[in-house]
Design a protein around this motif. Structure first.
Motif, PDB file in Angstrom:
ATOM      1  N   ASN A   1      -9.780  61.358  14.996  1.00  0.00           N
ATOM      2  CA  ASN A   1     -10.549  62.594  15.168  1.00  0.00           C
ATOM      3  C   ASN A   1     -10.658  63.387  13.872  1.00  0.00           C
ATOM      4  O   ASN A   1     -10.812  64.605  13.901  1.00  0.00           O
ATOM      5  CB  ASN A   1      -9.914  63.455  16.247  1.00  0.00           C
ATOM      6  CG  ASN A   1      -9.915  62.766  17.581  1.00  0.00           C
ATOM      7  OD1 ASN A   1     -10.919  62.216  17.984  1.00  0.00           O
ATOM      8  ND2 ASN A   1      -8.792  62.763  18.261  1.00  0.00           N
ATOM      9  N   LEU A   2     -10.595  62.724  12.749  1.00  0.00           N
ATOM     10  CA  LEU A   2     -10.565  63.409  11.470  1.00  0.00           C
ATOM     11  C   LEU A   2     -11.864  64.161  11.179  1.00  0.00           C
ATOM     12  O   LEU A   2     -11.828  65.253  10.614  1.00  0.00           O
ATOM     13  CB  LEU A   2     -10.264  62.413  10.356  1.00  0.00           C
ATOM     14  CG  LEU A   2      -9.714  62.975   9.072  1.00  0.00           C
ATOM     15  CD1 LEU A   2      -8.447  63.758   9.327  1.00  0.00           C
ATOM     16  CD2 LEU A   2      -9.425  61.860   8.095  1.00  0.00           C
ATOM     17  N   THR A   3     -13.000  63.627  11.561  1.00  0.00           N
ATOM     18  CA  THR A   3     -14.259  64.331  11.295  1.00  0.00           C
ATOM     19  C   THR A   3     -14.358  65.618  12.105  1.00  0.00           C
ATOM     20  O   THR A   3     -14.830  66.634  11.593  1.00  0.00           O
ATOM     21  CB  THR A   3     -15.466  63.431  11.599  1.00  0.00           C
ATOM     22  OG1 THR A   3     -15.354  62.928  12.925  1.00  0.00           O
ATOM     23  CG2 THR A   3     -15.534  62.269  10.633  1.00  0.00           C
ATOM     24  N   PHE A   4     -13.909  65.587  13.348  1.00  0.00           N
ATOM     25  CA  PHE A   4     -13.914  66.802  14.159  1.00  0.00           C
ATOM     26  C   PHE A   4     -12.940  67.831  13.589  1.00  0.00           C
ATOM     27  O   PHE A   4     -13.248  69.020  13.512  1.00  0.00           O
ATOM     28  CB  PHE A   4     -13.564  66.478  15.611  1.00  0.00           C
ATOM     29  CG  PHE A   4     -13.534  67.683  16.498  1.00  0.00           C
ATOM     30  CD1 PHE A   4     -14.709  68.336  16.833  1.00  0.00           C
ATOM     31  CD2 PHE A   4     -12.340  68.173  16.990  1.00  0.00           C
ATOM     32  CE1 PHE A   4     -14.691  69.459  17.648  1.00  0.00           C
ATOM     33  CE2 PHE A   4     -12.311  69.286  17.795  1.00  0.00           C
ATOM     34  CZ  PHE A   4     -13.487  69.927  18.130  1.00  0.00           C
ATOM     35  N   LEU A   5     -11.771  67.389  13.167  1.00  0.00           N
ATOM     36  CA  LEU A   5     -10.792  68.293  12.573  1.00  0.00           C
ATOM     37  C   LEU A   5     -11.296  68.889  11.263  1.00  0.00           C
ATOM     38  O   LEU A   5     -11.012  70.041  10.946  1.00  0.00           O
ATOM     39  CB  LEU A   5      -9.467  67.566  12.361  1.00  0.00           C
ATOM     40  CG  LEU A   5      -8.734  67.157  13.635  1.00  0.00           C
ATOM     41  CD1 LEU A   5      -7.503  66.327  13.292  1.00  0.00           C
ATOM     42  CD2 LEU A   5      -8.371  68.359  14.452  1.00  0.00           C
ATOM     43  N   PHE A   6     -12.035  68.107  10.494  1.00  0.00           N
ATOM     44  CA  PHE A   6     -12.638  68.628   9.271  1.00  0.00           C
ATOM     45  C   PHE A   6     -13.656  69.712   9.605  1.00  0.00           C
ATOM     46  O   PHE A   6     -13.729  70.739   8.923  1.00  0.00           O
ATOM     47  CB  PHE A   6     -13.305  67.494   8.484  1.00  0.00           C
ATOM     48  CG  PHE A   6     -13.965  67.948   7.221  1.00  0.00           C
ATOM     49  CD1 PHE A   6     -13.215  68.209   6.093  1.00  0.00           C
ATOM     50  CD2 PHE A   6     -15.342  68.107   7.159  1.00  0.00           C
ATOM     51  CE1 PHE A   6     -13.816  68.619   4.923  1.00  0.00           C
ATOM     52  CE2 PHE A   6     -15.951  68.513   5.995  1.00  0.00           C
ATOM     53  CZ  PHE A   6     -15.183  68.771   4.867  1.00  0.00           C
ATOM     54  N   GLY A   7     -14.444  69.490  10.641  1.00  0.00           N
ATOM     55  CA  GLY A   7     -15.417  70.492  11.059  1.00  0.00           C
ATOM     56  C   GLY A   7     -14.767  71.789  11.493  1.00  0.00           C
ATOM     57  O   GLY A   7     -15.212  72.880  11.146  1.00  0.00           O
TER      58      GLY A   7
ATOM     59  N   GLY B   1     -19.277  71.923  16.413  1.00  0.00           N
ATOM     60  CA  GLY B   1     -20.426  71.141  16.882  1.00  0.00           C
ATOM     61  C   GLY B   1     -20.840  70.074  15.902  1.00  0.00           C
ATOM     62  O   GLY B   1     -21.091  68.920  16.275  1.00  0.00           O
ATOM     63  N   TRP B   2     -20.892  70.443  14.631  1.00  0.00           N
ATOM     64  CA  TRP B   2     -21.267  69.485  13.599  1.00  0.00           C
ATOM     65  C   TRP B   2     -20.216  68.379  13.480  1.00  0.00           C
ATOM     66  O   TRP B   2     -20.536  67.201  13.340  1.00  0.00           O
ATOM     67  CB  TRP B   2     -21.458  70.203  12.274  1.00  0.00           C
ATOM     68  CG  TRP B   2     -22.249  69.454  11.257  1.00  0.00           C
ATOM     69  CD1 TRP B   2     -22.836  68.225  11.385  1.00  0.00           C
ATOM     70  CD2 TRP B   2     -22.555  69.889   9.936  1.00  0.00           C
ATOM     71  NE1 TRP B   2     -23.465  67.880  10.236  1.00  0.00           N
ATOM     72  CE2 TRP B   2     -23.310  68.888   9.335  1.00  0.00           C
ATOM     73  CE3 TRP B   2     -22.247  71.031   9.224  1.00  0.00           C
ATOM     74  CZ2 TRP B   2     -23.761  68.991   8.025  1.00  0.00           C
ATOM     75  CZ3 TRP B   2     -22.713  71.127   7.927  1.00  0.00           C
ATOM     76  CH2 TRP B   2     -23.460  70.128   7.339  1.00  0.00           C
TER      77      TRP B   2
ATOM     78  N   LYS C   1     -19.220  61.536  16.959  1.00  0.00           N
ATOM     79  CA  LYS C   1     -19.930  60.696  17.928  1.00  0.00           C
ATOM     80  C   LYS C   1     -20.855  59.688  17.242  1.00  0.00           C
ATOM     81  O   LYS C   1     -20.869  58.508  17.621  1.00  0.00           O
ATOM     82  CB  LYS C   1     -20.741  61.602  18.861  1.00  0.00           C
ATOM     83  CG  LYS C   1     -21.491  60.913  19.919  1.00  0.00           C
ATOM     84  CD  LYS C   1     -20.579  60.501  21.032  1.00  0.00           C
ATOM     85  CE  LYS C   1     -21.422  59.967  22.182  1.00  0.00           C
ATOM     86  NZ  LYS C   1     -20.617  59.287  23.141  1.00  0.00           N
ATOM     87  N   THR C   2     -21.612  60.134  16.238  1.00  0.00           N
ATOM     88  CA  THR C   2     -22.585  59.249  15.609  1.00  0.00           C
ATOM     89  C   THR C   2     -22.003  58.456  14.435  1.00  0.00           C
ATOM     90  O   THR C   2     -22.557  57.427  14.062  1.00  0.00           O
ATOM     91  CB  THR C   2     -23.790  60.054  15.087  1.00  0.00           C
ATOM     92  OG1 THR C   2     -23.355  60.972  14.090  1.00  0.00           O
ATOM     93  CG2 THR C   2     -24.489  60.781  16.215  1.00  0.00           C
ATOM     94  N   GLY C   3     -20.936  58.968  13.847  1.00  0.00           N
ATOM     95  CA  GLY C   3     -20.351  58.282  12.704  1.00  0.00           C
ATOM     96  C   GLY C   3     -20.970  58.683  11.380  1.00  0.00           C
ATOM     97  O   GLY C   3     -20.659  58.100  10.343  1.00  0.00           O
TER      98      GLY C   3
END
Length: 64
Positions: A11-17, A52-53, A59-61
């Motif tokens: 979940n690193l991209t969500f955590l970055f957001g 959200g981003w 989700k999309t990668g």
């Protein structure tokens, strides 16, 4: 610890957001509209945009 680390990396991209983009958006809003700097709305908007981003990127990668 061995079960938490894979969850973080998945979940690193969500955590970055949430952790980087949300405060960045909030600071930009506070600098551009100083009258809302004392309200919690810049952080809420930042969390919505950054979260959200990050969720879409998760989700999309892709970020773009």
């Amino acid at each position: 610890m061995s079960r938490i680390l894979p969850l973080i990396f998945q979940n690193l991209t969500f955590l970055f957001g949430i952790g980087f983009l949300a405060p960045l958006v909030a600071q930009v809003l506070e600098r551009t509209v100083p009258s809302i700097a004392t309200t919690p709305w810049p952080l809420v908007i930042g969390l919505v945009v950054g979260g959200g981003w990050g969720a879409i990127a998760q989700k999309t990668g892709r970020w773009v």
